[in-house]
Write a protein that holds these residues in place. Sequence first.
Motif, PDB file in Angstrom:
ATOM      1  N   GLN A 102       0.770  -1.194  -0.083  1.00 47.18           N
ATOM      2  CA  GLN A 102      -0.140   0.002  -0.024  1.00 47.18           C
ATOM      3  C   GLN A 102       0.892   1.423   0.069  1.00 47.18           C
ATOM      4  O   GLN A 102       0.865   2.074  -0.686  1.00 47.18           O
ATOM      5  CB  GLN A 102      -0.938   0.051   1.289  1.00 47.18           C
ATOM      6  N   ALA A 103       1.887   1.119   0.844  1.00 50.45           N
ATOM      7  CA  ALA A 103       2.667   2.575   0.911  1.00 50.45           C
ATOM      8  C   ALA A 103       3.338   2.582  -0.227  1.00 50.45           C
ATOM      9  O   ALA A 103       3.469   3.881  -0.870  1.00 50.45           O
ATOM     10  CB  ALA A 103       3.742   2.268   2.122  1.00 50.45           C
ATOM     11  N   ARG A 104       3.862   1.619  -0.946  1.00 46.80           N
ATOM     12  CA  ARG A 104       4.976   1.827  -2.533  1.00 46.80           C
ATOM     13  C   ARG A 104       3.608   2.308  -3.304  1.00 46.80           C
ATOM     14  O   ARG A 104       4.225   3.034  -4.077  1.00 46.80           O
ATOM     15  CB  ARG A 104       5.246   0.464  -2.573  1.00 46.80           C
ATOM     16  N   ARG A 105       2.447   1.698  -3.600  1.00 43.23           N
ATOM     17  CA  ARG A 105       1.597   2.250  -4.442  1.00 43.23           C
ATOM     18  C   ARG A 105       1.164   3.595  -4.267  1.00 43.23           C
ATOM     19  O   ARG A 105       1.074   4.210  -5.380  1.00 43.23           O
ATOM     20  CB  ARG A 105       0.462   1.187  -4.589  1.00 43.23           C
ATOM     21  N   ILE A 106       0.970   3.831  -2.952  1.00 46.37           N
ATOM     22  CA  ILE A 106       0.209   5.253  -2.766  1.00 46.37           C
ATOM     23  C   ILE A 106       1.527   6.252  -3.101  1.00 46.37           C
ATOM     24  O   ILE A 106       1.185   7.375  -3.553  1.00 46.37           O
ATOM     25  CB  ILE A 106      -0.355   5.287  -1.148  1.00 46.37           C
ATOM     26  N   HIS A 107       2.626   5.926  -2.677  1.00 43.36           N
ATOM     27  CA  HIS A 107       3.917   6.844  -3.134  1.00 43.36           C
ATOM     28  C   HIS A 107       3.896   6.982  -4.454  1.00 43.36           C
ATOM     29  O   HIS A 107       4.339   8.146  -4.857  1.00 43.36           O
ATOM     30  CB  HIS A 107       4.936   6.163  -2.276  1.00 43.36           C
ATOM     31  N   ALA A 108       3.867   5.960  -5.183  1.00 45.04           N
ATOM     32  CA  ALA A 108       4.283   6.037  -6.486  1.00 45.04           C
ATOM     33  C   ALA A 108       2.961   6.947  -7.076  1.00 45.04           C
ATOM     34  O   ALA A 108       3.219   7.738  -7.969  1.00 45.04           O
ATOM     35  CB  ALA A 108       4.139   4.766  -7.077  1.00 45.04           C
ATOM     36  N   GLY A 137      -5.621   1.734   1.012  1.00 42.03           N
ATOM     37  CA  GLY A 137      -4.569   2.336   1.683  1.00 42.03           C
ATOM     38  C   GLY A 137      -5.007   3.536   2.049  1.00 42.03           C
ATOM     39  O   GLY A 137      -4.543   4.346   3.409  1.00 42.03           O
ATOM     40  N   LEU A 138      -5.576   4.591   1.416  1.00 43.40           N
ATOM     41  CA  LEU A 138      -6.225   5.969   1.591  1.00 43.40           C
ATOM     42  C   LEU A 138      -7.320   5.683   2.746  1.00 43.40           C
ATOM     43  O   LEU A 138      -7.284   6.545   3.794  1.00 43.40           O
ATOM     44  CB  LEU A 138      -6.852   6.592   0.357  1.00 43.40           C
ATOM     45  N   LYS A 139      -8.167   4.709   2.744  1.00 42.91           N
ATOM     46  CA  LYS A 139      -8.957   4.425   3.872  1.00 42.91           C
ATOM     47  C   LYS A 139      -8.432   4.095   5.211  1.00 42.91           C
ATOM     48  O   LYS A 139      -8.785   4.775   6.246  1.00 42.91           O
ATOM     49  CB  LYS A 139     -10.085   3.229   3.291  1.00 42.91           C
ATOM     50  N   ARG A 142      -6.798   7.471   6.336  1.00 47.06           N
ATOM     51  CA  ARG A 142      -7.913   8.506   7.048  1.00 47.06           C
ATOM     52  C   ARG A 142      -8.337   7.924   8.110  1.00 47.06           C
ATOM     53  O   ARG A 142      -8.657   8.672   9.297  1.00 47.06           O
ATOM     54  CB  ARG A 142      -9.234   8.214   5.760  1.00 47.06           C
ATOM     55  N   ASN A 143      -8.554   6.466   8.444  1.00 45.56           N
ATOM     56  CA  ASN A 143      -8.995   6.027   9.826  1.00 45.56           C
ATOM     57  C   ASN A 143      -7.884   6.343  10.681  1.00 45.56           C
ATOM     58  O   ASN A 143      -8.117   6.626  12.067  1.00 45.56           O
ATOM     59  CB  ASN A 143      -9.058   4.463   9.822  1.00 45.56           C
ATOM     60  N   TYR A 144      -6.397   6.293  10.440  1.00 42.65           N
ATOM     61  CA  TYR A 144      -5.226   6.603  11.414  1.00 42.65           C
ATOM     62  C   TYR A 144      -5.352   8.047  11.647  1.00 42.65           C
ATOM     63  O   TYR A 144      -5.195   8.245  12.829  1.00 42.65           O
ATOM     64  CB  TYR A 144      -4.048   6.123  10.504  1.00 42.65           C
TER      65      TYR A 144
END
Length: 152
Positions: A102-108, A137-139, A142-144
């Motif tokens: 998730q982190a890799r894809r959101i970063h990209a 990952g965005l969800k 957001r929850n975090y």
Amino acid sequence: MKTINLKKYYYPLFVTDTFIEVSDEVAEALLFMRREENNLTHKIWYHKAYYSLDCEDGIENCAFDFTAKSPEEILLEQEEEQLFLATLEHLSEAMNSLTDIQARRIHARYMLGKKLIEIAAEEGVSVSVVQQTVKSGLKRMRNYFEKKKWRE
């Protein structure tokens, strides 16, 4: 009360001598304005900054503006910088709460500006899988943020 010549201060508008009486404060403000304009003209002449690189006049006026910032402006800039750094720290913490994929894809997607098709092609998966991973990952981020109450 002082008598001033408007032609001296507003030449393009007053081409003939026009005398009026103004208060001492107004006369002093006009004199101060005239001195500031002369100082700026002299700075441009001294530094030989007659034209900008894009062949337009006037940009040099901003380049040689040596007015000091007020304490309020300095304080506001410092507060904005602190808020920006705090936001980056919160974002980093939220990114650390994600899985590696998730982190890799959101970063990209958001930091590098890649399209979902490009990410899918690089990783050898379908676009819908990348889209679902980014969405989850965005969800999760957001929850975090809601859990930490950092929304501002």
